[in-house]
Design a protein around this motif. Structure first.
Motif, short mmCIF file in Angstrom:
data_model
loop_
_atom_site.label_atom_id
_atom_site.label_comp_id
_atom_site.label_asym_id
_atom_site.label_seq_id
_atom_site.Cartn_x
_atom_site.Cartn_y
_atom_site.Cartn_z
N ASP A 123 0.81 -1.22 0.00
CA ASP A 123 0.00 0.00 0.00
C ASP A 123 0.84 1.27 0.00
OD1 ASP A 123 -2.34 -1.32 -0.15
OD2 ASP A 123 -3.02 -0.92 1.89
N LYS B 16 2.05 -1.41 13.22
CA LYS B 16 1.19 -0.85 12.18
C LYS B 16 1.62 -1.46 10.85
CE LYS B 16 -1.08 2.28 14.60
NZ LYS B 16 -0.38 3.41 15.20
N ASN B 17 0.67 -2.04 10.16
CA ASN B 17 1.02 -2.70 8.92
C ASN B 17 1.00 -1.72 7.76
OD1 ASN B 17 1.48 -4.41 6.86
ND2 ASN B 17 0.00 -5.94 7.50
N GLN B 20 -0.39 -3.50 4.19
CA GLN B 20 -1.85 -3.53 4.01
C GLN B 20 -2.42 -2.50 4.97
OE1 GLN B 20 -3.70 -5.43 1.72
NE2 GLN B 20 -5.26 -4.01 2.47
N GLN B 21 -2.52 -1.27 4.50
CA GLN B 21 -2.92 -0.18 5.39
C GLN B 21 -4.43 -0.16 5.58
OE1 GLN B 21 -1.04 3.38 3.79
NE2 GLN B 21 0.90 2.29 3.60
N ALA B 22 -4.85 0.51 6.67
CA ALA B 22 -6.27 0.55 7.01
C ALA B 22 -6.99 1.53 6.09
CB ALA B 22 -6.43 0.96 8.47
N ARG B 23 -7.21 1.11 4.88
CA ARG B 23 -7.96 1.92 3.93
C ARG B 23 -8.58 0.98 2.90
NH1 ARG B 23 -2.62 3.73 0.54
NH2 ARG B 23 -2.83 2.13 -1.05
N TYR B 24 -9.58 1.46 2.20
CA TYR B 24 -10.21 0.64 1.17
C TYR B 24 -9.60 0.95 -0.18
CZ TYR B 24 -13.91 -0.68 4.45
OH TYR B 24 -14.60 -1.19 5.50
N ASP B 25 -9.09 -0.06 -0.83
CA ASP B 25 -8.59 0.08 -2.19
C ASP B 25 -9.60 -0.53 -3.15
OD1 ASP B 25 -6.14 1.35 -1.63
OD2 ASP B 25 -5.26 -0.55 -1.00
N GLU B 28 -11.19 -4.28 -3.20
CA GLU B 28 -11.04 -4.92 -1.90
C GLU B 28 -12.39 -5.13 -1.22
OE1 GLU B 28 -6.57 -3.61 -0.39
OE2 GLU B 28 -8.32 -2.81 0.64
N ALA B 30 -14.96 -4.67 1.87
CA ALA B 30 -15.22 -3.53 2.74
C ALA B 30 -16.41 -3.84 3.65
CB ALA B 30 -15.50 -2.29 1.90
#
Lengths: 219, 166
Positions: A123, B16-17, B20-25, B28, B30
């Motif tokens: 990401d 914190k990854n 694969q971040q905490a967001r919607y791509d 993906e 949801a």
């Protein structure tokens, strides 16, 4: 009184040697792991709902990449085809095949097929398909010969080094934009490819000195 | 004093990854939405901001060499699998069992208007699915123009034999 036993010196030397061997072994194993296909996932296929074959559709039938990946020229994403695209042919061809049952179910229910990504970037990397295609970076440069993949696997280790190698020396990786989706395009000599690449770079104002700036990919 | 603060700041980032971040791509999952998809379709009745441009793009553009070249390229991507390079309909997909499409060199299709080809691409025709989601309006006109060019070519007499499936 004697502090050290007669064998202490030998033990100390042996210990030093063992430590050196351990460090070397750790370095080897660690280095090997970091470069391993286990970590980079190169050559690994993933279980999919439908065992889609690029070899059949691209290699045998000669369907252009853009028939399904329609947004590759206009967007950051190449685009995964909706079920409607699959059914364009499979409403008439292989209509009863058990292999395609999930596709028919997806059409009936409206629930998209669940694909597991094979070529995925982290990401924190910004990547735009359209600019690469527009400048003449062929699909095959990153995705490999998908026309020879019965099941799709990752062709290249998507490590920073892989991106930088090309960003620092793009010339040999460029071809005429109308040839980007061709898989077997290789009838140019190295010199000619290099000459074309240099001309394309001048025309598009591609400057390798700027292309390896951090913010090109990390924004 | 500085060392513990810096230390805390450094450790705070752990776990914190970033991959694969905490967001919607796009594409993906949801959980936030009822259908579980990150990609949203606009609600019914929405008028897009570029509606006038979109409408303008559905008008037939003036014929030009560039339009024909574009049509040739797009025809190669979206039409050739069935209609074949020569427009005969002897493509590889019909060879594998898809119903044979009509020949662009037939009298009926030579008499058809360019608007007819545009409409068929937009809405589909018979067993042919609509291509509106894959081919934007301007490209549909470009392909229609290229079909005209194909129809103007002379093909050998024996071309009507359909290609055998292999």
């Amino acid at each position: 009184m004697q502090i050290f036993s007669p064998s202490a010196d030998t033990w100390f030397r042996a210990g030093l040697a063992a430590f050196a061997v351990l460090v070397a072994a750790l370095a080897l194993v660690g280095g090997g792991y970091a470069r391993s296909e286990y970590l980079t996932q190169v050559g690994w296929t993933r279980d999919q709902q439908v065992p889609f074959s690029h070899k059949h559709h691209v290699g045998d039938l000669g369907i252009d990449c853009r028939y399904c990946h329609t947004s590759v020229e206009t967007a950051t994403r190449a685009g995964l085809p909706p079920t409607h695209t699959c059914m364009t042919c499979h409403s008439q061809v292989w209509t009863g095949a058990p292999m395609l049952a999930p596709v028919r179910k997806s059409l009936a229910t409206g629930e998209p097929l669940h694909w597991r990504r094979v070529a995925q970037l982290p990401d924190y990397v910004y990547f735009d398909h359209s600019i690469h295609v527009d400048r003449g970076v062929a699909c095959v440069e990153c995705h490999g010969r998908v026309d020879r993949m019965p099941l799709t696997w990752r062709a290249k280790a998507f490590e920073m080094k892989f991106c930088l190698d090309c960003h620092r020396d793009p010339a040999p990786h460029l071809r005429p934009p109308e040839q980007v989706t061709r898989m077997d395009w290789s009838d140019w000599s190295e010199d000619r490819a290099e000459a074309f690449g240099m001309a394309a770079m001048r025309r598009f104002h591609v400057e390798p000195a700027r292309l390896d700036s951090c913010e090109i990919c990390h924004r | 004093m500085v060392v513990p603060i810096l230390g805390c700041a450094l450790v705070a980032g752990c776990g914190k990854n970033m991959v694969q971040q905490a967001r919607y791509d796009p594409y993906e999952k949801a959980p936030l939405f009822e259908d579980g998809m990150a990609m949203r379709a606009p609600p019914e009745g929405v008028v897009s901001r570029d509606a006038p441009q979109r409408r303008a793009a559905t008008q037939r553009p003036a014929m030009s060499a560039a339009l024909l070249a574009r049509g040739r390229e797009r025809y190669g991507i979206y039409c050739v699998p069935c209609h074949a390079r020569d427009g005969s309909g002897n493509g590889i997909v019909p060879a594998r069992g898809f119903p044979h499409p009509p020949d662009f060199h037939s009298e009926r299709l030579k008499a058809a208007s360019e608007r007819h080809f545009y409409d068929v691409m937009t809405q589909g025709y018979g067993v042919m699915y609509a291509y509106a989601d894959r081919v934007p309006p301007r490209d549909r006109w470009a392909i229609a123009a290229y079909i005209r060019a194909l129809q103007a070519t002379n093909l050998p007499e024996d071309r009507t034999e359909p290609r055998r499936g292999d």
